[in-house]
Scaffold this active site. Sequence first.
Site, PDB file in Angstrom:
ATOM      1  N   GLY A  15       2.694 -13.880   9.564  1.00  0.00           N
ATOM      2  CA  GLY A  15       3.498 -12.663   9.391  1.00  0.00           C
ATOM      3  C   GLY A  15       4.076 -12.192  10.706  1.00  0.00           C
ATOM      4  O   GLY A  15       4.063 -11.000  11.020  1.00  0.00           O
ATOM      5  N   ARG A  18       7.973  -9.695  12.150  1.00  0.00           N
ATOM      6  CA  ARG A  18       8.224  -8.271  12.421  1.00  0.00           C
ATOM      7  C   ARG A  18       6.917  -7.487  12.547  1.00  0.00           C
ATOM      8  O   ARG A  18       5.837  -8.047  12.327  1.00  0.00           O
ATOM      9  CB  ARG A  18       9.096  -7.668  11.329  1.00  0.00           C
ATOM     10  CG  ARG A  18       8.524  -7.857   9.948  1.00  0.00           C
ATOM     11  CD  ARG A  18       9.506  -7.419   8.893  1.00  0.00           C
ATOM     12  NE  ARG A  18       9.146  -8.008   7.614  1.00  0.00           N
ATOM     13  CZ  ARG A  18       9.646  -7.618   6.465  1.00  0.00           C
ATOM     14  NH1 ARG A  18      10.531  -6.657   6.427  1.00  0.00           N
ATOM     15  NH2 ARG A  18       9.274  -8.201   5.347  1.00  0.00           N
ATOM     16  N   ASN A  66       4.730 -19.805   3.179  1.00  0.00           N
ATOM     17  CA  ASN A  66       4.245 -18.627   2.479  1.00  0.00           C
ATOM     18  C   ASN A  66       2.714 -18.667   2.423  1.00  0.00           C
ATOM     19  O   ASN A  66       2.141 -19.495   1.718  1.00  0.00           O
ATOM     20  CB  ASN A  66       4.854 -18.612   1.066  1.00  0.00           C
ATOM     21  CG  ASN A  66       4.487 -17.360   0.301  1.00  0.00           C
ATOM     22  OD1 ASN A  66       3.556 -16.639   0.666  1.00  0.00           O
ATOM     23  ND2 ASN A  66       5.217 -17.103  -0.771  1.00  0.00           N
ATOM     24  N   ASN A  93      -2.355 -11.922  10.114  1.00  0.00           N
ATOM     25  CA  ASN A  93      -1.680 -10.630  10.064  1.00  0.00           C
ATOM     26  C   ASN A  93      -0.856 -10.414   8.805  1.00  0.00           C
ATOM     27  O   ASN A  93      -0.659  -9.277   8.381  1.00  0.00           O
ATOM     28  CB  ASN A  93      -0.772 -10.510  11.304  1.00  0.00           C
ATOM     29  CG  ASN A  93       0.222  -9.389  11.171  1.00  0.00           C
ATOM     30  OD1 ASN A  93      -0.145  -8.209  11.201  1.00  0.00           O
ATOM     31  ND2 ASN A  93       1.484  -9.734  10.970  1.00  0.00           N
ATOM     32  N   SER A 145      -7.427  -2.842   7.472  1.00  0.00           N
ATOM     33  CA  SER A 145      -6.741  -1.543   7.390  1.00  0.00           C
ATOM     34  C   SER A 145      -7.778  -0.444   7.272  1.00  0.00           C
ATOM     35  O   SER A 145      -8.873  -0.658   6.713  1.00  0.00           O
ATOM     36  CB  SER A 145      -5.829  -1.511   6.161  1.00  0.00           C
ATOM     37  OG  SER A 145      -5.414  -0.186   5.894  1.00  0.00           O
ATOM     38  N   TYR A 158      -4.611  -2.363  -2.732  1.00  0.00           N
ATOM     39  CA  TYR A 158      -4.449  -2.635  -1.304  1.00  0.00           C
ATOM     40  C   TYR A 158      -5.792  -2.454  -0.579  1.00  0.00           C
ATOM     41  O   TYR A 158      -6.208  -3.307   0.222  1.00  0.00           O
ATOM     42  CB  TYR A 158      -3.394  -1.702  -0.718  1.00  0.00           C
ATOM     43  CG  TYR A 158      -3.135  -1.894   0.752  1.00  0.00           C
ATOM     44  CD1 TYR A 158      -2.374  -2.969   1.208  1.00  0.00           C
ATOM     45  CD2 TYR A 158      -3.644  -0.995   1.686  1.00  0.00           C
ATOM     46  CE1 TYR A 158      -2.133  -3.145   2.560  1.00  0.00           C
ATOM     47  CE2 TYR A 158      -3.405  -1.170   3.046  1.00  0.00           C
ATOM     48  CZ  TYR A 158      -2.659  -2.236   3.481  1.00  0.00           C
ATOM     49  OH  TYR A 158      -2.426  -2.413   4.820  1.00  0.00           O
ATOM     50  N   LYS A 162      -8.048  -5.276   1.461  1.00  0.00           N
ATOM     51  CA  LYS A 162      -8.370  -5.143   2.891  1.00  0.00           C
ATOM     52  C   LYS A 162      -9.885  -5.003   3.122  1.00  0.00           C
ATOM     53  O   LYS A 162     -10.407  -5.448   4.147  1.00  0.00           O
ATOM     54  CB  LYS A 162      -7.610  -3.959   3.500  1.00  0.00           C
ATOM     55  CG  LYS A 162      -6.099  -4.180   3.593  1.00  0.00           C
ATOM     56  CD  LYS A 162      -5.764  -5.356   4.513  1.00  0.00           C
ATOM     57  CE  LYS A 162      -4.286  -5.483   4.780  1.00  0.00           C
ATOM     58  NZ  LYS A 162      -3.958  -6.600   5.702  1.00  0.00           N
ATOM     59  N   ILE A 191       0.489   3.316  11.179  1.00  0.00           N
ATOM     60  CA  ILE A 191       1.271   2.619  12.205  1.00  0.00           C
ATOM     61  C   ILE A 191       2.738   2.574  11.780  1.00  0.00           C
ATOM     62  O   ILE A 191       3.048   2.292  10.613  1.00  0.00           O
ATOM     63  CB  ILE A 191       0.756   1.170  12.401  1.00  0.00           C
ATOM     64  CG1 ILE A 191      -0.763   1.149  12.688  1.00  0.00           C
ATOM     65  CG2 ILE A 191       1.541   0.463  13.519  1.00  0.00           C
ATOM     66  CD1 ILE A 191      -1.205   1.825  13.961  1.00  0.00           C
TER      67      ILE A 191
END
Lengths: 250, 78
Positions: A15, A18, A66, A93, A145, A158, A162, A191
Amino acid sequence: MIEINLADKHVLITGASRGIGAACAKNFAAAGATLYLNGRESEKLSALCLQLSDEYGVTCHSLPFNVSKVDEVQQGFQQLFKLTKKLDVLVNNAGILDDALIGMVTPTQVENTFATNTYSVLYCSQYAARLMQRGGSGSIINVASIIGRVGNTGQAVYGASKAAVIGITKSLAKELAPVNIRVNAVAPGFIETDMTKQLSPDKYQERLESIAMGRVGTADNVADTILFLASNLSTYVTGQTIGVDGGMLI
Amino acid sequence: MSEEKIKQAFVKALAIPEEQVKDSLEYNSIKEWDSTAHMILIAELEDVFEVMLDTDDIIDMSSYAKAKEILRKYDIDC
């Protein structure tokens, strides 16, 4: 002054096109590492590689695949194996954020989120550990996270994906310690990235007010902690999840 | 020629004499071929033939004969 020099290190970042991944790529390039940048946007990756090679004089390869698809992970690592038999650092990441209240969660959403955020960590670590064992050491850094630690409304999927990353980190740290591979995680708070830009202005303000340091974090803040975990400054640190959240309370 | 290379990889990775490397040699049938040695063997085979084996193939590699069968899938003539 302590300087982090990773001139002889080979680093794979997933990842990387960006956000936190790109900030990590810049940090590792500044430390002189040889880079292997993964992402799905091959043009963006190539452009970043070119920029980092020019700016820092490092070798940089783009590895577009991917991470949510196990056969692509396998092919990606086969490509990496052809480029180098050595891997010192893996930064897991790549991730996606797709919020929904529990009544609105779809099976597709669950599958996609876990495939990208969790299964990819297992599969990439599996191949990476094999390469790292050849070199006699390594460092795997997983991007978890704050939501995986404390949870949040609308983020059951999510958060679960994590939290699982933190579980993987703890178990792999124990399994791989005897072969001198360290496994740690960072748990970013709020972030400023493309993912958090999806929030409504009200939600954004609410999150900001929950941060003790009174400011939103940057991708560089997270990347600096990841660089520390990859470096010789943390050779006795494994199985840890370091919060990078400015004292955020949810 | 490739079969000889496979045999030598087994000898080196498992630290066993060449005479012991036969089609009938199976994973976990001797103390030298345990799970730790298995991963050393995989790394040795990957280095010798410059391929990265799939996870399924690593798990399936249950004997010397099976190792040859798997390596043929990677265009290794043995």
